[in-house]
Write an enzyme that holds these catalytic residues in place. Structure first.
Site, mmCIF file in Angstrom:
data_model
loop_
_atom_site.group_PDB
_atom_site.id
_atom_site.type_symbol
_atom_site.label_atom_id
_atom_site.label_comp_id
_atom_site.label_asym_id
_atom_site.label_seq_id
_atom_site.Cartn_x
_atom_site.Cartn_y
_atom_site.Cartn_z
ATOM 1 N N CYS A 876 0.814 -1.212 0.000
ATOM 2 C CA CYS A 876 0.000 0.000 0.000
ATOM 3 C C CYS A 876 0.855 1.272 0.000
ATOM 4 O O CYS A 876 0.410 2.320 -0.455
ATOM 5 C CB CYS A 876 -0.954 -0.011 1.186
ATOM 6 N N ILE A 877 2.099 1.135 0.498
ATOM 7 C CA ILE A 877 2.979 2.313 0.432
ATOM 8 C C ILE A 877 4.193 2.056 -0.461
ATOM 9 O O ILE A 877 5.209 2.742 -0.385
ATOM 10 C CB ILE A 877 3.432 2.763 1.847
#
EC number: 2.3.2.26
Lengths: 909, 218
Positions: A876-877
């Site tokens: 997600c990052i």
């Protein structure tokens, strides 16, 4: 004075005639003066020149050493010819190749010259250096009239050339009917063999001269093989001369059986044999039935041979399948009678045509018995192994009770051995016997599976050729259901069988589903091969593929309106032709060929997603596309979706990659796989997280008051859309939340764009049957359509951040990028997918990589090293958590292990 | 022209069966007949094996298409599916095993019922070389043969004794029946087919060199 007068006289004559009036002294110069005149048959001039000269009329000149008489005979200069003969030219003079003037006259069909030469007693029996006589020449060219005149002078009409060939041989080979009759009337030997043992009939057959063969047979020609045993029939079949075969069979009915037997000969080209049998079968209904019955018998014998284990599997399998292919082809074509329709066998066994399948019943019966036998063995095997286990358990118990000396031996496979030398007397024997039997059974299956599968394939072909296209025979479905377990056992042991013999799966979705899990487990490469093999199987023979494209089949498109003009032209084009090959030309340009086709697909794939057309929208991370639910702003949108489907289908059909990537959910739509809530992330990651949250948490006491309906914005007005009938009044609870998530996913991902999807698939399926595309999952479909994404490592390095202690200059980071540089393209994709969850770089490069909440650069974070620790990631990052490895080797090793286990498999080998 | 002969030349093709209990030496008989060798590493036959050979019977070339069946009970239903349309059969027992002799009636019933009423059968008492272990006398077996209208020979696949003769006698009987009109090759399921040699009035040189021509003992 007188000499001067004569000279003047000659000058005047010469000038008036524009040529010399006096032959030069030497023969060589003289002959070149005369030659053009002879060729033009200027006999007066020739006569005049010759009258006062000492020229030797038999003077031979030039490379081939011909006389002027040769020239005259060759050119048909009959006046000159007579003149030369009168002057004493030798009518039998032979040039360097042994040809007389008569040879040349015969070769060129100079009738008058020939008769004059004969008048001057030219010898018709002279052979040239190749042994050819004048009648050979006449026979080759079929000059029957001339032959008729000449043959009376011939002493031996069967005179042979150096190859032992007579005039009759060459006439037969060239199919000159009247010539052949003339020669036969003149007493030519109808059965004369040449040096290789080839007879006139043999020659007629080798060139498919039907009428000539008929004449020969009518006059009693014998049917003789040459010295190698090659028969006239062999030649006819080799050449695919159906009509000539028909004539042979007319006179030798038993050859009929021979032709049918010939289907077993692997040296013969299948299409020739098929052509011959097709022709014969179309002569009459009875012939048709006879051929098919014969083929069915041969197929049965071959099938039985294939089931004999000592026969060569490869050879017998090919032979059986070839015969059955021919059989089915001939059956489908049917006799040329007007009652050719769907009455063939389909409506049961009443019509005589289905009788032809009867001999095959023996083979199908054996096949059935074999499969039953194997099923029995399998069953026995299961019982036995259950027995073995129970005995083993008992034995173990006894052992433990009896003593603890042997109890230290590890249980498992080792105990089998121990048992046979164990304390019990009777049991080990029973056990040994059973073990042997089960090994035997394994053996029977492993040695017969391939053979039986090939017979199953043949069975399927025979069943389906009696069915209308697109329908699976109920008998075959019943067969597969009956032997389900054995067939699954076969493919489990050797999945290759699916690709080699179970082609029926591709045509019967109802049967395919039974084997799908096994098929999907096969390597991507094998499935690809199968896919393309089957995709192209219905097309004409491969030797037809490279025929020139006709001008009408070229897609002529305008570069400045490429999308619209391509759409128009593709929708009008013949779908079957497009499947075979595409030729594109841009209006006003010369270029054609593969390069142009590539360019066309390239431009079109960019155009399809061109936002101006509003057909597709970008996914949230900007890397992929899916149909735009608002595409109806473009009134023609469904037509265009159909076109987009056609283009993608065509590209896949012709192995052209397009440079568009679609969302995971759209690939699923193409495959007909249901979408799930995780797919929502591609269009609305925030909403996907919320759905995830509902699923992960107990919603009972939250007071969400959700119902099975959602509000959507339709032209600015909010509208309540139920997720299922009466959904507006059904509350979402802890118990039914999964259904809710699924329905709401389907609404967002599928129902919202259903018309677009349908239109797209309609176009796509014109080129790619749904049953075939099923072989792949959504990841593989992407790979097939769009290929492996290119990754620019420099751009990647430029847009990477470091955190938790790493700096750009750290050795670990240096090693990392060195390793990435050395990676294959697939491994880089794996790495990208491992870290970002997406296999692609967005448009505009690594600078535009998106995270869960907006732009989020690729980041590498340090993790303290412990031995064997693998890198991990937070997708997600976009963060790679890279342990501080002590060496480049360890880093590389650990990284690759993580990639190959941890990320989604691009199973490309 | 670089071509090879495409079709075999023979006058007739006969479909033959070899049947009998497991271990009587059926596969060895076939091997001895075709290869002229004893097969000493013979395993149980799985299903049905196949062999063929062209022999010369009284001037006619006959191709024998021989189906050698497994004797084991578990293959019985598979092997029975091969019986249909056989023209001849070798029914084999082992002279050293009474059990194999006792089973003959069953095999015979099967063959007559499934193959054809007209099937020509020769009874073969194999393993003639093991005379010391004999359990079935020649006299007893020949009486059985007579009662059941079978031809009879004792054979040895090991030494090759009477092996060729067994196939040959059976083929000759079929040929006689064809000539006398008792058998009609044109009838479906007769187990007999015509080859195309019949219409080659003039034999090519190759023909006389065919190995079968030299081996022919009749």
């Amino acid at each position: 004075m007188e000499r001067a007068m004569e000279q003047l006289n000659r000058l005047t004559r010469s000038l008036r005639r524009a040529r010399t009036v006096e032959l030069p002294e030497d023969n060589e110069t003289a002959v070149y003066t005369l030659m053009p005149m002879v060729m033009a048959d200027q006999h007066r001039s020739v006569s005049e020149l010759l009258s006062n000269s000492k020229f030797d009329v038999n003077y031979a000149f030039g490379r081939v050493k011909r006389s002027l008489l040769h020239i005259a005979a060759n050119c048909g200069s009959v006046e000159c010819l007579v003149l030369l003969l009168k002057k004493g030219a030798n009518p039998n003079y032979q040039d360097i190749s042994g040809c007389t003037p008569l040879h040349l006259a015969a070769r060129n069909g100079q009738k008058k010259c020939m008769s004059k030469l004969l008048e001057y007693s030219a010898d018709v029996n002279i052979c040239n250096n190749e042994g050819l006589t004048a009648i050979h020449w006449l026979a080759v060219n079929g000059r029957t009239e001339l032959l008729h005149d000449l043959v009376q002078h011939v002493t031996d009409v069967d005179v042979e050339d150096a190859m032992g060939q007579t005039a009759l041989h060459v006439a037969c080979q060239n199919g000159h009917k009247t010539t052949v009759q003339c020669l036969l009337d003149s007493g030519a030997d109808i059965n004369r063999p040449n040096v290789a043992g080839a007879t006139p009939l043999y020659f007629a057959c080798s060139h498919g001269q039907r009428d000539t063969a008929q004449i020969l047979l009518l006059r009693g020609a014998k049917y003789l093989p040459d010295k190698n045993g090659v028969t006239p029939l062999d030649l006819c079949v080799q050449g695919g001369y159906g009509q000539t075969c028909e004539v042979l069979i007319q006179y030798h009915p038993r050859l009929f059986q021979t032709i049918v037997q010939m289907t077993q000969n692997e040296d013969l080209r299948e299409n020739m044999l098929r052509q011959v049998l097709q022709h014969l079968s179309q002569q009459s209904e009875s012939q048709y039935l006879k051929i098919l019955t014969g083929l069915a018998e041969v197929a049965t014998t071959n099938g039985h041979k294939l089931l004999s284990l000592s026969s060569s599997y490869e050879a017998q399998m090919k032979s059986l399948l070839r015969i059955v292919r021919i059989f089915c082809h001939v059956f489908r074509i049917g006799p040329s009678s007007p009652s050719n329709g769907m009455d063939m066998g389909y409506n049961g066994n009443k019509t005589p045509r289905s009788q032809v399948f009867k001999p095959l019943e023996l083979l199908w019966h054996s096949l059935d018995e074999w499969l039953v036998l194997i099923a029995t063995e399998l069953m026995k095997n299961k019982e036995d192994s259950a027995d073995i286990t129970s005995i083993l358990l008992k034995q173990k118990g006894q052992d433990q009770e009896a003593s603890c000396i042997s109890a230290f031996e590890p249980p498992g496979p080792g105990s089998y051995e121990r048992l046979s030398t164990g304390p019990g007397e009777s049991k080990p024997d029973v056990l040994a016997g059973k073990q042997e039997a089960s090994a035997d059974c394994q053996d029977v299956i492993s040695v017969t599976a391939n053979r039986l599968s090939a017979v199953i394939q043949a069975f399927y072909m025979c069943c389906s050729c009696q069915m209308p296209p697109g329908m699976t025979s109920p008998r075959f479905i019943e067969f597969v259901c009956k032997h389900d377990e054995v067939l699954k056992c076969f493919v489990n042991r050797n999945p290759k069988i699916i690709f080699d013999h179970f082609h029926f799966l591709l045509e019967c979705p109802e049967l395919m589903s039974r084997f799908m899990h096994i098929i999907k487990a096969q390597p991507f490469k094998d499935r690809c091969e199968w896919f393309y093999e089957h995709l192209h199987s219905g097309q004409p023979d491969s030797d037809m593929v490279h025929r020139p494209v006709s001008e009408n089949d070229i897609l002529l498109v305008h570069r400045d309106s490429i999308f619209r003009s391509s759409c128009e032209i593709v929708s009008k084009a013949n779908c079957a032709k497009l499947k075979q090959g595409i030729a594109v030309r841009f209006h006003g340009e010369e270029g054609m060929g593969q390069g142009v086709v590539r360019e066309w697909f390239d431009i079109l794939s960019n155009e399809i997603v061109n936002p101006d057309y509003a057909l597709f929208t970008q996914s949230a991370d900007g890397t992929t596309f899916q149909p735009n639910s608002n595409s109806y702003v473009n009134p023609d949108h469904l037509n265009y979706f159909r076109f987009a489907g056609q283009i993608l289908g065509l590209a896949l059909n012709h192995r052209q990659l397009v440079n568009i990537y679609f969302t995971r959910s759209f690939y699923k739509h193409i495959l007909g796989i249901p979408v799930n809530y995780q797919d929502v992330a591609s269009i609305d990651p925030e909403y996907a997280k919320n759905l995830q949250w509902i699923l992960d948490n107990d919603i009972s006491d939250l007071g969400l008051e959700l119902t099975f309906s959602v509000e959507t914005d339709v032209f600015g007005a909010m509208e309540e859309v139920p997720l299922k009938p009466g959904g507006g009044s059904i509350l979402v609870t802890q118990n039914n939340k999964a259904e809710y998530v699924q329905l709401v996913t389907e609404l967002r991902m599928t129902r919202a764009i259903q018309p677009q999807i349908n239109a797209f698939l309609q176009g796509f399926h014109m080129f790619i049957p749904p049953s075939l595309i099923q072989l792949f999952d959504e990841y593989e479909l992407e790979l097939l359509l769009s290929g492996m994404p290119e990754i620019d490592v420099n751009d990647w390095i430029k847009n990477t951040e470091y955190t938790s202690g790493y700096e750009r200059e750290d050795p670990v980071i240096q090693w990392f990028w060195e390793v990435v540089e050395d990676m294959t393209q697939e491994e880089r994709v794996l790495l990208l997918q491992f870290v970002t969850g997406s296999s692609r770089v967005p448009h505009g490069g690594f600078a535009n990589i998106m995270g869960g909440s907006g732009l989020q650069n690729f980041t590498i974070a340090a993790v303290p090293y412990t031995p064997n620790l693998l890198p991990t990631s937070s997708t997600c990052i976009n963060m790679l958590k890279l342990p501080e490895y002590p060496s480049k080797e360890i880093l590389k090793d650990r990284l690759l292990v993580a990639l190959h286990c941890g990320s989604y498999g691009y199973t490309m080998a | 022209m670089a071509q090879t002969a495409m079709s075999e030349t023979y006058d007739f093709l006969f479909k033959f069966l070899v049947i009998g209990n497991a271990g009587t030496g059926k596969s060895c008989l076939l091997h001895q007949f075709i290869e002229k060798k004893f097969k000493d590493d013979s395993n149980h036959t799985i299903g049905v094996e196949f062999g063929s050979k062209i022999i010369n019977v009284g001037g006619k070339y006959v191709k024998l298409q021989i189906w050698d069946t497994a004797g084991q009970e578990r293959f019985r239903s598979v092997t029975r599916s091969y019986y249909r349309g056989a023209a001849g059969a070798l029914l084999v027992y082992d002279i050293t095993s009474r059990e194999t002799y006792n089973a003959l009636t069953n095999w015979l019933t099967d063959a007559r019922m499934l193959a054809s009423q007209n099937i020509v059968i020769i009874l073969c008492g194999n393993k003639k070389d093991l005379d010391a272990d004999r359990e079935v006398t020649f006299l007893e077996a020949s009486r059985f043969a007579q009662e059941n209208e079978l031809m009879f020979l004792e054979t040895s696949a090991l030494t090759g004794e009477n092996v060729e003769e067994a196939f040959m006698q059976c083929a000759r009987k079929i040929l006689n029946k064809i000539e006398s009109g008792e058998l009609d090759p044109e009838r479906m399921g007769s187990g007999i087919q015509y080859g195309d040699a019949a219409l080659r009035q003039l034999r090519s040189p190759r023909r006389t060199q065919a190995p079968s021509a030299q081996e022919c003992g009749c």
